[in-house]
Design an enzyme around this catalytic site. Structure first.
Site, PDB file in Angstrom:
ATOM      1  N   GLU A 254      54.151  94.401  37.196  1.00 25.24           N
ATOM      2  CA  GLU A 254      54.936  95.621  37.284  1.00 25.24           C
ATOM      3  C   GLU A 254      54.648  96.525  36.084  1.00 25.24           C
ATOM      4  OE1 GLU A 254      58.713  93.694  39.742  1.00 25.24           O
ATOM      5  OE2 GLU A 254      59.070  94.743  37.851  1.00 25.24           O
TER       6      GLU A 254
ATOM      7  N   HIS B  98      56.264  94.784  33.199  1.00 20.50           N
ATOM      8  CA  HIS B  98      56.266  93.318  33.160  1.00 20.50           C
ATOM      9  C   HIS B  98      54.913  92.789  33.619  1.00 20.50           C
ATOM     10  CE1 HIS B  98      60.546  94.488  33.546  1.00 20.50           C
ATOM     11  NE2 HIS B  98      60.681  93.568  32.603  1.00 20.50           N
TER      12      HIS B  98
ATOM     13  N   SER C  54      52.589  90.158  31.251  1.00 18.50           N
ATOM     14  CA  SER C  54      52.496  88.763  30.827  1.00 18.50           C
ATOM     15  C   SER C  54      53.799  87.998  31.008  1.00 18.50           C
ATOM     16  CB  SER C  54      52.056  88.684  29.357  1.00 18.50           C
ATOM     17  OG  SER C  54      50.739  89.171  29.198  1.00 18.50           O
TER      18      SER C  54
ATOM     19  N   ILE D  32      47.083  96.693  41.058  1.00 17.29           N
ATOM     20  CA  ILE D  32      46.928  95.815  42.214  1.00 17.29           C
ATOM     21  C   ILE D  32      45.566  96.036  42.874  1.00 17.29           C
ATOM     22  CG2 ILE D  32      47.965  95.040  44.366  1.00 17.29           C
ATOM     23  CD1 ILE D  32      49.766  94.730  41.851  1.00 17.29           C
TER      24      ILE D  32
ATOM     25  N   LEU E  81      48.076  82.195  40.979  1.00 23.03           N
ATOM     26  CA  LEU E  81      47.256  82.601  39.843  1.00 23.03           C
ATOM     27  C   LEU E  81      46.323  81.483  39.403  1.00 23.03           C
ATOM     28  CD1 LEU E  81      49.822  84.624  37.690  1.00 23.03           C
ATOM     29  CD2 LEU E  81      48.025  85.513  39.190  1.00 23.03           C
ATOM     30  N   ASN E  82      46.766  80.236  39.513  1.00 19.27           N
ATOM     31  CA  ASN E  82      45.884  79.123  39.181  1.00 19.27           C
ATOM     32  C   ASN E  82      44.650  79.122  40.072  1.00 19.27           C
ATOM     33  OD1 ASN E  82      47.269  77.947  37.020  1.00 19.27           O
ATOM     34  ND2 ASN E  82      48.612  76.805  38.376  1.00 19.27           N
TER      35      ASN E  82
ATOM     36  N   GLU F 291      44.955  88.274  35.463  1.00 22.68           N
ATOM     37  CA  GLU F 291      45.245  86.863  35.771  1.00 22.68           C
ATOM     38  C   GLU F 291      45.549  86.071  34.496  1.00 22.68           C
ATOM     39  OE1 GLU F 291      45.533  86.738  38.772  1.00 22.68           O
ATOM     40  OE2 GLU F 291      44.014  87.998  39.703  1.00 22.68           O
TER      41      GLU F 291
END
Length: 390
Positions: free
Chosen positions: A138, A141, A143, A168, A245-246, A369
């Site tokens: 966002e 927001h 990390s 994005i 994310l992993n 990421e």
């Protein structure tokens, strides 16, 4: 015509199967034929080469580890990594498109979606009939995504979504978005939002110096009404987006290595051809130092992701191990790109060579990421048992 030769100083090809080599060769041939001839033009123009999507889907680059039942190829994580390495050898932005589709859109539907959601969306995402994006970051927001403001209220059989996401990838052209938002109790849930919903818009982000051939945008939700059956039913809390994310970080660890390998190969060839003071510059000590350090770092990175692929296939790779590989390989790729640029001198800044484009792209890859510093803290927390984030 590409003259690229993949560096393999420690003979790692002996550790992969003929099937994996065939997958690599197939993607490499496509990158050489379809991507490389057009990527510099699109990077200069800051335009996304949408015509590549069909070919990427046909190669199985969208969700290659997704089971065939749902339209995927059912491949292992070594194959996925090799695919991402070859794609990013071409361009980080194009690899990002594939990573988002597979790791951040298809994976959460597969892992956390209902059977109806899987049947409805996954085959179309695998074929490229539908393209997706992932909404977590966002404006305030990045990390610290758990402090997100995007939220929804319940209204009978529907929810009303408000908020925004930014940075994005794929947003400007995505047909669906996997959006992470808080429910009235403040618990994070994943929601499948389809383009066309009233109040949902995706303004494009312009004036980027990095990932210029990738489409980046925002997701804006202004009282967007969505059916409750669009919520991913099998996960709640930050476990959902972090597990996605992993998956993406794993692909990045391989992909960044591809960019580094391309820069090294370019610099090595150039150094043998460029004559100064009566001999190729490859014959001078300082240039050999650069090249030797580059191949050493690349080799270390190759060993790191090869082992990580084994652990992923055995379902034993930890988030901290993935973070280490992402951070290390993106950092080494940037260092290789910068050294390679110096070897090429002034030619290194031109679009005649890929190095400067890779370097600019990697400045984004080292941030998205999970930033370089955040990944260091993930490793630090893992080895000390002390959380430095709070």
């Amino acid at each position: 015509m590409s003259t690229y030769q993949s560096p393999d100083y420690y003979l790692l090809d002996e550790l992969i199967s003929e099937e994996h080599k065939l997958i690599r060769s197939t993607v490499r041939t496509w990158v050489n034929k379809e991507l490389l001839p057009i990527i510099e033009k699109h990077a200069q123009e800051a335009s996304f080469p949408s015509r590549l999507l069909k070919g990427m889907a046909q190669l199985g680059l969208f969700g290659p580890t997704v089971p065939e039942t749902y339209g995927g190829s059912g491949l292992d994580y070594l194959a996925y990594g090799i695919m991402m390495q070859e794609l990013e050898r071409g361009d980080s932005g194009i690899r990002s498109t594939a990573s988002v589709q597979g790791s951040l859109v298809m994976y959460p539907i597969l892992a956390f979606g209902s059977e109806e959601q899987k049947r409805r969306y996954l085959p179309k995402l695998a074929s490229g009939e539908l393209m997706g994006c992932f909404g977590l970051t966002e404006p305030d927001h990045g990390s610290n995504p758990s402090d997100m403001l995007c939220s929804y209220e319940e209204d009978g059989d529907e929810i009303i979504l408000n908020g925004s996401k930014m940075w994005i990838s794929n947003a400007p052209f995505a047909d669906i978005a996997i959006v992470w938002a808080k429910n009235p109790e403040g618990v994070v849930h994943g929601i499948i939002v389809e383009r066309g919903a009233e109040g949902f818009s995706t303004p494009e982000t312009h004036n980027k110096w990095s990932l210029r051939a990738s489409a980046t945008g925002e997701l804006v939700f202004d009282n967007v009404k969505i059916s409750k059956d669009q919520i991913l039913p099998n996960v709640k809390g930050m476990k959902g987006p972090l597990s996605c994310l992993n998956q993406a970080r794993y692909g990045i660890a391989w992909g960044a290595l591809g960019a580094a390998m391309d820069c090294y190969d370019t610099a090595l060839k150039y150094s043998k051809e460029r004559i100064q003071f009566g001999k190729p510059i490859a014959g001078f000590q300082l240039q050999q130092k650069k090249l030797a350090e580059m191949i050493t770092e690349i080799t270390k990175g190759q060993l790191l992701v090869w082992r990580l692929a084994q652990l992923k296939n055995e379902n034993r790779a930890t988030p901290a191990q993935i973070s280490m590989a992402k951070r290390n390989n993106v950092e080494l790729a940037l260092k290789v790109a910068r050294e390679a640029r110096q070897i090429l001198g002034g030619m290194g800044i031109t679009g005649e060579y890929s190095i400067m484009r890779h370097m600019m792209n990697l400045e984004s890859v080292i941030t998205y990421e999970g930033t370089h510093d955040i990944h260091l803290l993930i490793t630090g927390s893992d080895i000390t048992g002390i959380n430095a984030f709070s």
